[in-house]
Design a protein around this motif. Sequence first.
Motif, mmCIF file in Angstrom:
data_model
loop_
_atom_site.group_PDB
_atom_site.id
_atom_site.type_symbol
_atom_site.label_atom_id
_atom_site.label_comp_id
_atom_site.label_asym_id
_atom_site.label_seq_id
_atom_site.Cartn_x
_atom_site.Cartn_y
_atom_site.Cartn_z
ATOM 1 N N ARG A 154 0.828 -1.206 0.000
ATOM 2 C CA ARG A 154 0.000 0.000 0.000
ATOM 3 C C ARG A 154 0.864 1.259 0.000
ATOM 4 O O ARG A 154 0.635 2.185 -0.777
ATOM 5 C CB ARG A 154 -0.940 -0.009 1.206
ATOM 6 C CG ARG A 154 -1.899 1.175 1.239
ATOM 7 C CD ARG A 154 -2.873 1.091 2.409
ATOM 8 N NE ARG A 154 -2.261 0.806 3.682
ATOM 9 C CZ ARG A 154 -1.660 1.725 4.448
ATOM 10 N NH1 ARG A 154 -1.576 2.963 4.054
ATOM 11 N NH2 ARG A 154 -1.141 1.384 5.599
ATOM 12 N N VAL A 155 1.885 1.281 0.834
ATOM 13 C CA VAL A 155 2.754 2.451 0.949
ATOM 14 C C VAL A 155 3.517 2.698 -0.362
ATOM 15 O O VAL A 155 3.597 3.833 -0.843
ATOM 16 C CB VAL A 155 3.729 2.287 2.138
ATOM 17 C CG1 VAL A 155 4.782 3.369 2.149
ATOM 18 C CG2 VAL A 155 2.965 2.257 3.441
ATOM 19 N N SER A 157 2.616 1.724 -3.336
ATOM 20 C CA SER A 157 1.647 2.121 -4.364
ATOM 21 C C SER A 157 1.256 3.586 -4.219
ATOM 22 O O SER A 157 1.132 4.306 -5.216
ATOM 23 C CB SER A 157 0.395 1.251 -4.276
ATOM 24 O OG SER A 157 0.712 -0.087 -4.526
ATOM 25 N N ILE A 158 1.069 4.038 -2.996
ATOM 26 C CA ILE A 158 0.736 5.444 -2.761
ATOM 27 C C ILE A 158 1.877 6.333 -3.241
ATOM 28 O O ILE A 158 1.657 7.366 -3.880
ATOM 29 C CB ILE A 158 0.419 5.691 -1.270
ATOM 30 C CG1 ILE A 158 -0.915 5.016 -0.910
ATOM 31 C CG2 ILE A 158 0.393 7.175 -0.940
ATOM 32 C CD1 ILE A 158 -1.203 4.973 0.580
ATOM 33 N N GLN A 161 1.755 6.480 -7.033
ATOM 34 C CA GLN A 161 0.673 7.361 -7.481
ATOM 35 C C GLN A 161 1.038 8.828 -7.308
ATOM 36 O O GLN A 161 0.742 9.661 -8.169
ATOM 37 C CB GLN A 161 -0.617 7.053 -6.709
ATOM 38 C CG GLN A 161 -1.227 5.728 -7.069
ATOM 39 C CD GLN A 161 -2.385 5.360 -6.159
ATOM 40 O OE1 GLN A 161 -2.569 5.950 -5.094
ATOM 41 N NE2 GLN A 161 -3.165 4.368 -6.572
ATOM 42 N N LYS A 162 1.692 9.142 -6.212
ATOM 43 C CA LYS A 162 2.100 10.532 -5.945
ATOM 44 C C LYS A 162 3.088 11.010 -7.011
ATOM 45 O O LYS A 162 2.955 12.118 -7.530
ATOM 46 C CB LYS A 162 2.727 10.610 -4.547
ATOM 47 C CG LYS A 162 3.143 11.976 -4.127
ATOM 48 C CD LYS A 162 1.957 12.760 -3.662
ATOM 49 C CE LYS A 162 2.420 14.039 -2.983
ATOM 50 N NZ LYS A 162 1.321 14.885 -2.669
#
Length: 171
Positions: A154-155, A157-158, A161-162
């Motif tokens: 999750r981290v 992937s975030i 995306q950023k």
Amino acid sequence: AIVLGFTREQLDAKFALDQRKAEAELAAIEARTHREDEESQALIAAIQSAAVVAVLRMWRRNLPYHGLPKAEIARIFSNKYRLENLYKLRHLKGRDDKDREENVTIENGVMKLKRATRNLCDFGPSLDTWSEAFLNYSMIMVDFFGVAFPSLFRVLSIFHQKICSLSKIYD
């Protein structure tokens, strides 16, 4: 001489006894610490051995790591990877890849070919190159450490995306 109701000999004997007790306690602590260190080292070795076996199995099956430099994957596993080398985690396209360059030198009448070194400039203006390398990095990190750190995917992937959204702003 008597001090606080004790003779000099009594005080010396009590001091010697206390010193022996302290030395025995210290020896016990050191022995326990040494045993715990050995157990910890054995556990770390077992975990590393299991992970190495898992990586070898993945390589034998030609899973997504096929074409990625094994040295870089080993650095990620051993926690010695430098993110400045992220560009190295791109899949190799083949022998005729236009990205491959060679430096030619002539020394003492002998022509030598050496593969050109790559650097951060190889990412170029496109996000695609960086994204491929970062996604490969993320995949490897999750394979190695995802069980120990469930939120790792999750981290990462975030973060991806950023970077993609920032890339749109600065294009």
